[in-house]
Structure formats: C-alpha cells, structure tokens
Design a protein around this motif. Structure first.
Motif, PDB file in Angstrom:
ATOM      1  N   UNK A 142     -51.313  -5.489  -8.471  1.00  0.00           N
ATOM      2  CA  UNK A 142     -50.756  -4.137  -8.573  1.00  0.00           C
ATOM      3  C   UNK A 142     -50.522  -3.504  -7.260  1.00  0.00           C
ATOM      4  N   UNK A 143     -49.432  -2.656  -7.219  1.00  0.00           N
ATOM      5  CA  UNK A 143     -49.174  -1.990  -6.120  1.00  0.00           C
ATOM      6  C   UNK A 143     -49.029  -2.594  -4.815  1.00  0.00           C
ATOM      7  N   UNK A 188     -50.629  -6.774 -12.745  1.00  0.00           N
ATOM      8  CA  UNK A 188     -49.361  -6.181 -13.266  1.00  0.00           C
ATOM      9  C   UNK A 188     -48.094  -6.883 -13.445  1.00  0.00           C
ATOM     10  N   UNK A 189     -47.446  -6.442 -14.082  1.00  0.00           N
ATOM     11  CA  UNK A 189     -45.886  -7.139 -14.240  1.00  0.00           C
ATOM     12  C   UNK A 189     -45.064  -6.470 -13.353  1.00  0.00           C
ATOM     13  N   UNK A 190     -44.675  -7.440 -12.227  1.00  0.00           N
ATOM     14  CA  UNK A 190     -43.615  -6.755 -11.494  1.00  0.00           C
ATOM     15  C   UNK A 190     -42.183  -7.193 -11.786  1.00  0.00           C
ATOM     16  N   UNK A 223     -41.672   7.540 -11.737  1.00  0.00           N
ATOM     17  CA  UNK A 223     -41.917   7.552 -10.191  1.00  0.00           C
ATOM     18  C   UNK A 223     -43.659   7.457  -9.809  1.00  0.00           C
ATOM     19  N   UNK A 224     -44.012   6.408  -9.162  1.00  0.00           N
ATOM     20  CA  UNK A 224     -45.498   6.081  -9.017  1.00  0.00           C
ATOM     21  C   UNK A 224     -46.065   6.736  -7.797  1.00  0.00           C
ATOM     22  N   UNK A 225     -47.390   6.796  -7.613  1.00  0.00           N
ATOM     23  CA  UNK A 225     -47.987   7.338  -6.468  1.00  0.00           C
ATOM     24  C   UNK A 225     -47.760   6.142  -5.393  1.00  0.00           C
ATOM     25  N   UNK A 279     -48.610   2.458   3.172  1.00  0.00           N
ATOM     26  CA  UNK A 279     -48.397   0.804   3.211  1.00  0.00           C
ATOM     27  C   UNK A 279     -47.135   0.718   2.087  1.00  0.00           C
ATOM     28  N   UNK A 280     -47.209   1.173   0.806  1.00  0.00           N
ATOM     29  CA  UNK A 280     -46.399   0.766  -0.097  1.00  0.00           C
ATOM     30  C   UNK A 280     -45.261   1.521   0.120  1.00  0.00           C
TER      31      UNK A 280
END
Length: 164
Positions: A65-66, A83-85, A139-141, A145-146
């Motif tokens: 995840x992330x 997570x599914x990417x 939209x995600x947090x 780094x991300x």
C-alpha cells in the motif's frame, strides 16, 4: 463486447504495441518491465480481445500500500502486497466508449476482493482522473515520498484510491 481473459505471455507483443499507441513515450515501458508486471500480477492482469486482436488490457497486481513502482521498473515477482495496484489500463481507439475499460477494472477488483484485498490504488495519468473517479476512485493522501513517485508519471499525474 470483447471477450475478457487473463493476460498471458502470448499477449505481450500486442499489448506492447497498444501501449505505444495510447501512451506518450515517457510512459511507454520496456518489454522487461511490462513482462515483470505479468509475473507479479497473474490473477489481476486481463486482456480484452475481438477475434485474435487485443483491443484493451489492464495490468494490475497486488503491491504494498502507498508504494507504487516507478515507471519502467522491473518488479520482483516475490513481492506481495496488501493493496491492488492498477498499473496500466490501455484501450484501443476502436474499443473506446464500449465499456471495456470499466469491465476490465470491475473484473480485476472482484478478483482482488475475493482474495481478501480491501484497497485499490493507481496513478491517473494524462488527464484520466475523471475516468477513474467514475469508477469510484478519489484523490488519496500523498506523503512527500509518494509525491516524488507520482511525479515520475508526469506533471498531471494524480494518486487515487478506493475501497474494495
């Protein structure tokens, strides 16, 4: 509607051709990187065909995840994720508007849910955020780094997530 099936190595040549037709050069991945996603992604990567012609594909895999992999990275097939990417969705001009993109995504998400994954993530590129929003992504947090990883997907790239 085209026929949906798991992506297999025999689809690689046509998928690479489609990728180069629908993405700008900086997002076109070399064959080794693309093939490595097939090795990691086995149950979630899909193709849509009409006869012998590949008209769309989805590269999707379990991933931490992330932590999206960089464009062009060769993935380690031993990595497992929570997570599914959704790495790459490509639909040929001839199949656009047919619902095949949504069908591929829905199928992959259903398979991931059956395997116990509860979150899907992606990087929307080239103005595709509205398409993904229509499939339940928002939209995600984004940590610093991300944000640096997302920037590698282009100036308009956006990190998006949804529950499964």
């Amino acid at each position: 509607m085209p026929i949906l099936a798991p992506m297999a190595p025999r689809h690689l040549s046509q998928a690479l051709t489609l990728q180069s037709q629908v993405y700008p050069p900086f997002l076109v991945e070399p064959e080794a990187a693309f093939a490595s996603r097939l090795a990691v992604a086995a149950p979630y990567s899909l193709v849509a065909t009409r006869g012998e012609a590949l008209v769309a594909y989805l590269l999707a895999h379990g991933w931490p995840q992330g932590a999206p992999p960089p464009v062009g990275a060769v993935l380690d097939p031993a990595v497992r994720g929570d997570a599914l990417f959704l790495h790459d969705l490509a639909v040929s001009p001839a199949a656009r508007g047919s619902g095949v993109g949504r069908a591929l995504v829905d199928h992959a998400i259903a398979r991931a849910a059956a395997d116990g994954l509860r979150r899907a993530e992606l990087i929307a590129v080239e103005g595709a955020a509205s398409f993904w929003a229509g499939l339940g992504f928002a939209p995600g947090k984004v940590s610093p780094a991300l944000a640096a990883k997302v920037a590698g997907y282009g100036s308009s790239a956006q990190w998006m997530v949804r529950s499964i």
